[in-house]
Motif scaffolding. Structure first.
Motif, PDB file in Angstrom:
ATOM      1  N   GLN A 154      61.143 -29.937  58.592  1.00 45.91           N
ATOM      2  CA  GLN A 154      59.570 -30.033  58.307  1.00 45.91           C
ATOM      3  C   GLN A 154      59.003 -29.084  59.548  1.00 45.91           C
ATOM      4  O   GLN A 154      58.198 -28.054  59.384  1.00 45.91           O
ATOM      5  CB  GLN A 154      58.831 -31.350  58.562  1.00 45.91           C
ATOM      6  N   ALA A 155      59.560 -29.347  60.991  1.00 47.87           N
ATOM      7  CA  ALA A 155      59.189 -28.694  62.045  1.00 47.87           C
ATOM      8  C   ALA A 155      59.613 -27.079  61.975  1.00 47.87           C
ATOM      9  O   ALA A 155      58.723 -26.210  62.153  1.00 47.87           O
ATOM     10  CB  ALA A 155      59.699 -29.047  63.117  1.00 47.87           C
ATOM     11  N   ALA A 156      60.926 -27.109  61.313  1.00 47.60           N
ATOM     12  CA  ALA A 156      61.371 -25.360  61.199  1.00 47.60           C
ATOM     13  C   ALA A 156      60.394 -24.808  60.081  1.00 47.60           C
ATOM     14  O   ALA A 156      60.225 -23.691  60.411  1.00 47.60           O
ATOM     15  CB  ALA A 156      62.856 -25.628  60.705  1.00 47.60           C
ATOM     16  N   ASP A 157      60.240 -25.523  58.945  1.00 42.04           N
ATOM     17  CA  ASP A 157      59.177 -24.881  57.883  1.00 42.04           C
ATOM     18  C   ASP A 157      58.138 -24.373  58.604  1.00 42.04           C
ATOM     19  O   ASP A 157      57.399 -23.385  58.257  1.00 42.04           O
ATOM     20  CB  ASP A 157      59.152 -25.927  56.818  1.00 42.04           C
ATOM     21  N   LEU A 158      57.235 -25.486  59.379  1.00 42.26           N
ATOM     22  CA  LEU A 158      55.878 -24.977  60.308  1.00 42.26           C
ATOM     23  C   LEU A 158      56.203 -23.845  60.718  1.00 42.26           C
ATOM     24  O   LEU A 158      55.234 -22.905  60.999  1.00 42.26           O
ATOM     25  CB  LEU A 158      55.570 -26.139  60.839  1.00 42.26           C
ATOM     26  N   ALA A 159      57.237 -23.828  61.794  1.00 44.74           N
ATOM     27  CA  ALA A 159      57.368 -22.680  62.612  1.00 44.74           C
ATOM     28  C   ALA A 159      57.640 -21.494  62.023  1.00 44.74           C
ATOM     29  O   ALA A 159      57.151 -20.234  62.376  1.00 44.74           O
ATOM     30  CB  ALA A 159      58.624 -22.958  63.497  1.00 44.74           C
ATOM     31  N   LEU A 160      58.510 -21.330  60.820  1.00 44.21           N
ATOM     32  CA  LEU A 160      58.484 -20.140  60.108  1.00 44.21           C
ATOM     33  C   LEU A 160      57.525 -19.857  59.383  1.00 44.21           C
ATOM     34  O   LEU A 160      57.202 -18.400  59.276  1.00 44.21           O
ATOM     35  CB  LEU A 160      59.830 -20.440  58.990  1.00 44.21           C
ATOM     36  N   THR A 161      56.588 -20.805  59.065  1.00 38.36           N
ATOM     37  CA  THR A 161      55.291 -20.450  58.363  1.00 38.36           C
ATOM     38  C   THR A 161      54.346 -19.856  59.436  1.00 38.36           C
ATOM     39  O   THR A 161      53.722 -18.571  59.015  1.00 38.36           O
ATOM     40  CB  THR A 161      54.508 -21.539  57.932  1.00 38.36           C
ATOM     41  N   LEU A 162      54.401 -20.447  60.702  1.00 42.44           N
ATOM     42  CA  LEU A 162      53.369 -19.727  61.602  1.00 42.44           C
ATOM     43  C   LEU A 162      53.813 -18.388  62.137  1.00 42.44           C
ATOM     44  O   LEU A 162      52.987 -17.505  62.696  1.00 42.44           O
ATOM     45  CB  LEU A 162      53.406 -20.727  62.771  1.00 42.44           C
ATOM     46  N   VAL A 163      54.933 -18.052  61.920  1.00 39.34           N
ATOM     47  CA  VAL A 163      55.453 -16.581  62.441  1.00 39.34           C
ATOM     48  C   VAL A 163      55.875 -15.682  61.039  1.00 39.34           C
ATOM     49  O   VAL A 163      56.197 -14.561  61.254  1.00 39.34           O
ATOM     50  CB  VAL A 163      56.718 -16.465  63.437  1.00 39.34           C
TER      51      VAL A 163
END
Length: 111
Positions: free
Chosen positions: A13-22
């Motif tokens: 989930q954290a990786a998905d959030l990071a990918l979304t933010l960038v």
């Protein structure tokens, strides 16, 4: 800065959030709504970004930017406070420029 802890039970989930933010979508949303330069190369290459005179001027003027002198100092906040306070005193006419510089020197040497 975003981090994902090794022991986190929510790594995916954290990786998905990071990918979304960038992502380009978020980068363009920030550009459109806040005028912030896109963080991705692909978003930076969009016509609406390339045609933005303010952004291009900003990017050109900051292309060779460096960290300011105090950035690596352990007491950077104290140094900046002294400089700011003495400069402000001179600008407000509370001290002469000469007195502000002398006081600044004295205070910085005391740190």
């Amino acid at each position: 800065m975003l981090v994902i802890f090794d022991k986190s039970e929510y790594k995916e989930q954290a990786a998905d959030l990071a990918l979304t933010l960038v992502s380009d979508d978020v980068a363009m949303d920030y550009f459109t709504n806040n005028g912030m330069p896109p963080v991705t190369v692909s978003a930076s290459e969009k016509e609406e970004v390339k045609n933005d005179a303010y952004l291009n001027g900003f990017l050109e003027s900051t292309a060779t930017a460096r960290l300011e002198e105090t950035a690596r100092m352990t007491n950077a906040s104290e140094v900046k406070s002294v400089i700011t306070e003495e400069l402000q005193a001179a600008l407000l006419g509370q001290k002469t420029a000469e007195q502000a510089v002398a006081d600044m020197e004295s205070r910085l040497n005391a740190l």
